[in-house]
Scaffold this motif. Structure first.
Motif, PDB file in Angstrom:
ATOM      1  N   ILE A  82       5.491  -7.085   4.632  1.00  0.00           N
ATOM      2  CA  ILE A  82       4.553  -8.064   3.703  1.00  0.00           C
ATOM      3  C   ILE A  82       4.751  -9.604   4.241  1.00  0.00           C
ATOM      4  O   ILE A  82       5.877  -9.995   3.813  1.00  0.00           O
ATOM      5  CB  ILE A  82       4.761  -7.745   2.473  1.00  0.00           C
ATOM      6  CG1 ILE A  82       4.510  -6.366   2.131  1.00  0.00           C
ATOM      7  CG2 ILE A  82       3.957  -8.705   1.356  1.00  0.00           C
ATOM      8  CD1 ILE A  82       4.664  -5.711   0.741  1.00  0.00           C
TER       9      ILE A  82
ATOM     10  N   ALA B 268       2.541 -16.142  -4.020  1.00  0.00           N
ATOM     11  CA  ALA B 268       2.390 -15.221  -2.848  1.00  0.00           C
ATOM     12  C   ALA B 268       3.749 -14.679  -2.681  1.00  0.00           C
ATOM     13  O   ALA B 268       4.052 -13.253  -2.583  1.00  0.00           O
ATOM     14  CB  ALA B 268       2.086 -15.955  -1.408  1.00  0.00           C
TER      15      ALA B 268
ATOM     16  N   ALA C 134       4.418 -10.499  -3.098  1.00  0.00           N
ATOM     17  CA  ALA C 134       4.968  -9.875  -1.990  1.00  0.00           C
ATOM     18  C   ALA C 134       6.265  -9.120  -2.425  1.00  0.00           C
ATOM     19  O   ALA C 134       6.379  -7.839  -2.339  1.00  0.00           O
ATOM     20  CB  ALA C 134       5.257 -11.005  -0.943  1.00  0.00           C
TER      21      ALA C 134
ATOM     22  N   SER D 253      -0.467 -10.052   5.071  1.00  0.00           N
ATOM     23  CA  SER D 253      -0.390 -11.085   4.728  1.00  0.00           C
ATOM     24  C   SER D 253      -1.005 -11.467   3.679  1.00  0.00           C
ATOM     25  O   SER D 253      -2.111 -11.322   3.500  1.00  0.00           O
ATOM     26  CB  SER D 253      -0.651 -12.199   5.935  1.00  0.00           C
ATOM     27  OG  SER D 253      -0.316 -13.452   5.755  1.00  0.00           O
ATOM     28  N   ILE D 254      -0.360 -12.236   2.613  1.00  0.00           N
ATOM     29  CA  ILE D 254      -0.843 -12.537   1.430  1.00  0.00           C
ATOM     30  C   ILE D 254      -1.202 -14.098   1.211  1.00  0.00           C
ATOM     31  O   ILE D 254      -0.089 -14.674   1.258  1.00  0.00           O
ATOM     32  CB  ILE D 254       0.199 -11.773   0.365  1.00  0.00           C
ATOM     33  CG1 ILE D 254      -0.058 -10.383   0.179  1.00  0.00           C
ATOM     34  CG2 ILE D 254      -0.588 -12.372  -1.169  1.00  0.00           C
ATOM     35  CD1 ILE D 254       0.966  -9.823  -0.557  1.00  0.00           C
ATOM     36  N   HIS D 255      -2.240 -14.292   0.623  1.00  0.00           N
ATOM     37  CA  HIS D 255      -2.716 -15.907   0.345  1.00  0.00           C
ATOM     38  C   HIS D 255      -3.586 -15.841  -0.839  1.00  0.00           C
ATOM     39  O   HIS D 255      -4.017 -14.801  -1.089  1.00  0.00           O
ATOM     40  CB  HIS D 255      -3.133 -16.573   1.709  1.00  0.00           C
ATOM     41  CG  HIS D 255      -2.710 -16.542   2.834  1.00  0.00           C
ATOM     42  ND1 HIS D 255      -2.114 -17.429   3.350  1.00  0.00           N
ATOM     43  CD2 HIS D 255      -2.353 -15.690   3.904  1.00  0.00           C
ATOM     44  CE1 HIS D 255      -1.542 -17.416   4.563  1.00  0.00           C
ATOM     45  NE2 HIS D 255      -1.518 -16.331   4.638  1.00  0.00           N
TER      46      HIS D 255
ATOM     47  N   ILE E 216      -5.206 -10.910   3.185  1.00  0.00           N
ATOM     48  CA  ILE E 216      -5.748 -10.784   1.787  1.00  0.00           C
ATOM     49  C   ILE E 216      -5.700 -12.113   1.402  1.00  0.00           C
ATOM     50  O   ILE E 216      -4.771 -12.504   1.219  1.00  0.00           O
ATOM     51  CB  ILE E 216      -5.399  -9.617   1.120  1.00  0.00           C
ATOM     52  CG1 ILE E 216      -5.715  -8.320   1.686  1.00  0.00           C
ATOM     53  CG2 ILE E 216      -6.035  -9.889  -0.074  1.00  0.00           C
ATOM     54  CD1 ILE E 216      -5.316  -7.021   0.843  1.00  0.00           C
ATOM     55  N   GLU E 217      -6.897 -12.789   0.948  1.00  0.00           N
ATOM     56  CA  GLU E 217      -6.917 -13.778  -0.010  1.00  0.00           C
ATOM     57  C   GLU E 217      -7.202 -13.417  -1.439  1.00  0.00           C
ATOM     58  O   GLU E 217      -8.246 -12.687  -1.396  1.00  0.00           O
ATOM     59  CB  GLU E 217      -7.729 -14.939   0.411  1.00  0.00           C
ATOM     60  CG  GLU E 217      -7.221 -15.538   1.883  1.00  0.00           C
ATOM     61  CD  GLU E 217      -8.124 -16.886   2.317  1.00  0.00           C
ATOM     62  OE1 GLU E 217      -9.291 -17.109   1.875  1.00  0.00           O
ATOM     63  OE2 GLU E 217      -7.876 -17.732   3.122  1.00  0.00           O
ATOM     64  N   ILE E 218      -6.509 -13.956  -2.246  1.00  0.00           N
ATOM     65  CA  ILE E 218      -6.679 -13.609  -3.623  1.00  0.00           C
ATOM     66  C   ILE E 218      -7.242 -14.791  -4.468  1.00  0.00           C
ATOM     67  O   ILE E 218      -6.972 -16.130  -4.129  1.00  0.00           O
ATOM     68  CB  ILE E 218      -5.312 -13.209  -4.337  1.00  0.00           C
ATOM     69  CG1 ILE E 218      -4.988 -11.804  -3.623  1.00  0.00           C
ATOM     70  CG2 ILE E 218      -5.411 -12.831  -5.905  1.00  0.00           C
ATOM     71  CD1 ILE E 218      -3.181 -11.699  -3.684  1.00  0.00           C
TER      72      ILE E 218
ATOM     73  N   LEU F 220      -2.969  -3.699  -5.173  1.00  0.00           N
ATOM     74  CA  LEU F 220      -2.643  -3.742  -3.766  1.00  0.00           C
ATOM     75  C   LEU F 220      -1.425  -2.511  -3.543  1.00  0.00           C
ATOM     76  O   LEU F 220      -1.493  -1.806  -2.563  1.00  0.00           O
ATOM     77  CB  LEU F 220      -1.757  -4.957  -3.499  1.00  0.00           C
ATOM     78  CG  LEU F 220      -2.600  -6.297  -3.459  1.00  0.00           C
ATOM     79  CD1 LEU F 220      -1.539  -7.536  -3.218  1.00  0.00           C
ATOM     80  CD2 LEU F 220      -3.420  -6.149  -2.457  1.00  0.00           C
TER      81      LEU F 220
END
Length: 307
Positions: free
Chosen positions: A141, A163, A167, A210-212, A269-271, A289
């Motif tokens: 992650i 983020a 994660a 990848s979390i954004h 993924i963009e939140i 998630l």
């Protein structure tokens, strides 16, 4: 006075066998869960539960050896020599009880106090195989941004902080499920895209995520144009997000550096920006998630099983 003492002595004599009888009785409870049977033996003394020996036989039956001969009470009745509990046959003789389970791969035995009890969790073969597959899977992650790169920001709330919170929490929850979870960064540090890819290329995880956050009120899921059919990878995320949130969910193929250079299946993924201001909302995203990743890995498990 003598009569009173005599009556007390008689009362104690009559009472003693009752206590003795209770001490020689063990109470059994049972239940069936998704992946295992649970058998609970409740005793008055911990010395008894600590002296009980349990073995899993080759045919999947559970053999229990008690230190003394006990009556075993189950749902208000005493187990006979040939009996059953919730449809499972049992056989009891002297100090031995055999629970005739089948398709049991392993057992977990735990002893507790207050009340004194012994708990046997008997796991089905399929469940154990599933755990082995899950343990062979891993996820890396990537919390977006970090260090001087704060990412998107509303007042004092920074994308890099949300983020990494997401994660870390997702990784912790997955680890509890037996899935190996790694982070590209575990603190607020500067991390170049090349460095992130070096970590990913080294670990070669089953999934790179990848979390954004984004400046809109939408969810975005990006995959690499190299992937011809990304549906199996993104569908669990799309479905879970649409079930739990009213915000639109968009998917797109983009030649992003992280996606193009990844040697593993990769998602960005963009939140929605709401996660910057609403922690309850962020925690709901975390729940989704975790569920989507487990579902994604369950599909991998099913594929490996059928190959």
């Amino acid at each position: 006075m003598m009569v009173k003492k005599f009556l007390i002595i008689i009362f104690l004599i009559l009472l003693t066998p009752v206590y003795a009888q209770d001490n020689r009785k063990i109470f059994l409870k049972s239940g069936k869960h998704k992946d295992f049977y649970r058998f609970v033996f409740v005793c008055e003394k911990s010395e008894i539960t600590n002296s009980i020996n349990i073995n899993l036989l080759n045919d999947g039956k559970i053999k229990i050896f008690f230190p003394e001969i006990f009556e075993i009470e189950y749902e208000g009745r005493i187990l006979e020599e040939d009996d059953s509990i919730r449809g499972i046959k049992t056989w009891k003789k002297d100090k031995v009880l055999i629970i005739e389970t089948s398709d049991i791969e392993e057992i977990k035995v735990t002893r507790y106090d207050s009340p004194s009890r012994l708990v046997i969790d008997a796991y089905f073969k399929e469940s154990v195989e599933r755990k082995k597959v899950l343990k062979s899977l891993s996820i890396l992650i990537d919390p977006g941004h970090g260090g001087k790169d704060t990412g998107f920001q509303i007042k004092e709330n920074k994308e890099k902080d949300i983020a990494i919170y997401i994660a870390k929490t997702v990784a912790s929850r997955l680890t509890q499920k037996g899935i190996k979870a790694f982070l590209t960064r575990a603190s607020d540090e500067d991390l170049t895209l090349s460095r992130r890819m070096k970590i990913e290329n080294s670990l070669k995880p089953s999934l790179f995520l990848s979390i954004h956050l984004c400046s809109s009120d939408n969810f975005y899921i990006y995959t690499s144009p190299r992937i011809k059919n990304p549906d199996t990878m993104v569908n669990p995320f799309i479905r879970r997000l649409k079930e739990k949130f009213s915000e639109p969910v968009y998917t797109e193929k983009l030649p992003l550096f992280l996606l193009e250079k990844s040697v593993s299946p990769a998602l960005v993924i963009e939140i929605p920006k709401r996660a910057l201001l609403d922690k309850n909302y962020t925690n709901r995203v975390i729940d989704v998630l975790v569920q989507a990743i487990i579902e994604k890995f369950a599909l991998v498990e099913e594929k490996e099983k059928n190959e």
